[in-house]
Enzyme design. Structure first.
Site, PDB file in Angstrom:
ATOM      1  N   ALA A 252       0.831  -1.204   0.000  1.00 22.82           N
ATOM      2  CA  ALA A 252       0.000   0.000   0.000  1.00 22.82           C
ATOM      3  C   ALA A 252       0.869   1.259   0.000  1.00 22.82           C
ATOM      4  CB  ALA A 252      -0.939  -0.021   1.199  1.00 22.82           C
ATOM      5  N   ARG A 253       1.307   1.706   1.177  1.00 21.28           N
ATOM      6  CA  ARG A 253       2.185   2.855   1.332  1.00 21.28           C
ATOM      7  C   ARG A 253       3.145   2.593   2.477  1.00 21.28           C
ATOM      8  NH1 ARG A 253       0.878   4.106  -3.039  1.00 21.28           N
ATOM      9  NH2 ARG A 253       0.171   6.134  -3.837  1.00 21.28           N
ATOM     10  N   ASP A 277       6.620  -4.038  -0.907  1.00 27.69           N
ATOM     11  CA  ASP A 277       6.743  -3.352  -2.194  1.00 27.69           C
ATOM     12  C   ASP A 277       6.865  -1.846  -2.013  1.00 27.69           C
ATOM     13  OD1 ASP A 277       6.603  -3.466  -5.173  1.00 27.69           O
ATOM     14  OD2 ASP A 277       4.756  -2.316  -4.870  1.00 27.69           O
ATOM     15  N   GLU A 282      11.535   6.196  -0.495  1.00 31.64           N
ATOM     16  CA  GLU A 282      11.668   5.541  -1.796  1.00 31.64           C
ATOM     17  C   GLU A 282      12.443   6.426  -2.762  1.00 31.64           C
ATOM     18  OE1 GLU A 282       7.880   4.240  -3.261  1.00 31.64           O
ATOM     19  OE2 GLU A 282       7.426   3.083  -1.479  1.00 31.64           O
ATOM     20  N   HIS A 301       8.369  -1.144  -5.549  1.00 27.46           N
ATOM     21  CA  HIS A 301       7.120  -0.401  -5.769  1.00 27.46           C
ATOM     22  C   HIS A 301       6.605  -0.607  -7.194  1.00 27.46           C
ATOM     23  CE1 HIS A 301       4.668   3.342  -4.335  1.00 27.46           C
ATOM     24  NE2 HIS A 301       3.916   2.468  -4.975  1.00 27.46           N
ATOM     25  N   ALA A 303       4.085  -3.179  -7.714  1.00 25.91           N
ATOM     26  CA  ALA A 303       2.875  -4.007  -7.621  1.00 25.91           C
ATOM     27  C   ALA A 303       1.770  -3.509  -8.543  1.00 25.91           C
ATOM     28  CB  ALA A 303       2.367  -4.049  -6.180  1.00 25.91           C
TER      29      ALA A 303
END
Length: 339
Positions: A252-253, A277, A282, A301, A303
């Protein structure tokens, strides 16, 4: 003569306008870090006579902000400071997440904000299942074993089946529902927790409180947006409630999880493993301890990007349709504010 503007770090690009139905001229600005391949895929997906400017965050971005009508912010915060320079802006269009946009500030200035809710649900849910299966079938380890040409008679590893396991889904929106359906196909018990009332027509998902979900699930996966209510929702206290044998998944985050607490739980044996992910920072720093943990599977990241790095066909189809709506004086789909 149709023209697409592709802006990168190698030189300037002079924008031109395109005409849409109703005669409204628009300039679309996409801000983010993209490779040349991603540039080509993204801009090539828009109609050829549209003006699409792709720039990285920085000073030159501010020049384009001044006269763009549509902003797609991949790697920037859309706040009052940025909006002060966006005199022509009509629409801020994001992907599924919109935690980088000050919706209230946009509303005050008469700027539409829309996300692409549900567009990447299939992609993210499939990625979650890929991570779960990779973890329980020990795919990363077995792949390294084979490629290192080791003696198969010396092979030792642990694994497991999904049948009978309990998965706890935090957030039961489009993605959470997809994950639930996939897990039922694997004969898993599905628990879910959601802040809003969710009616389950098939009765296959058991709604429960967060503490019960954390303490009874073999797998915990997060599918809520990042906001003030969910920031660091999963922290030391949450990990202490989970089984020592549990697997934690976050697509998600990163800000939903206290990453320091997660690392400590993984190192101390309070949590069996994690599949991630998304991260607090980031791209994930090269010196992050997460890169050194053998009980963690990491992806960058991606997904929600099944077609290519930084590109998702369904998402950009949605963007194009929404831009057309705003250009024709209509409200965007999946709008996050009222004007």
């Amino acid at each position: 003569m149709s023209k697409i503007i592709i802006k990168n770090d190698k030189g300037p690009a002079d924008p031109v306008c395109f005409q849409v139905k109703g005669g409204l001229a628009m300039k679309i600005l996409i801000v983010g870090h993209f490779s040349e391949s991603a540039h080509s895929k993204i801009t090539g997906h828009f109609p050829q006579d549209w003006n699409v400017v792709v720039v990285p965050p920085g000073e030159e971005m501010l020049q384009h902000i001044a006269d763009c009508e549509v902003l797609i912010p991949e790697h920037i915060k859309v706040d009052q400071r940025l909006l002060a320079n966006a005199k022509q802006l009509q629409l801020v269009q994001t992907g599924a997440g919109y935690d980088n946009v000050d919706v209230a500030a946009c509303t005050e200035l008469g700027i539409w904000v829309a996300n692409a809710a549900g567009v990447n649900a299939q992609a993210v849910a499939e990625h979650v299942m890929a991570l779960i299966l990779s973890y329980y079938k020990n795919i990363p380890f077995l792949d390294r074993f084979m490629k290192n040409k080791l003696d198969e008679h010396q092979l030792e590893y642990t694994g497991g089946e999904l049948q009978g396991k309990t998965i706890g889904i935090i957030g039961l929106g489009a993605i959470g529902n997809k994950v639930a359906a996939f897990c039922r196909a694997f004969d898993m018990k599905v628990l879910a927790h959601a802040r809003r009332t969710v009616v389950q027509a098939d009765g296959l998902v058991q709604m429960t409180d967060l503490d019960t979900l954390l303490s009874t699930s073999d797998i915990v996966t997060v599918h809520v947006p990042l906001n003030e209510q969910t920031k660091q929702l999963i922290n030391k206290a949450a990990f202490e409630k989970m089984k020592d044998s549990a697997l934690f998944i976050n697509t998600a985050r990163g800000g939903i999880v206290n990453q320091t607490d997660l690392i400590e739980a993984l190192q101390n044996g309070e949590l069996a493993g994690a599949c991630l992910d998304v991260y607090e920072s980031e791209p994930l720093p090269l010196d992050s301890e997460l890169r050194n943990l053998g009980n963690v599977i990491l992806t960058p990241h991606t997904a929600g990007m099944p077609d290519a790095r930084k590109f998702h066909r369904k998402r950009y189809d949605f963007f194009i349709a929404n831009i057309k709506r705003v250009a024709n004086g209509e409200a965007p789909e999946s709008k996050l504010n009222q004007l």
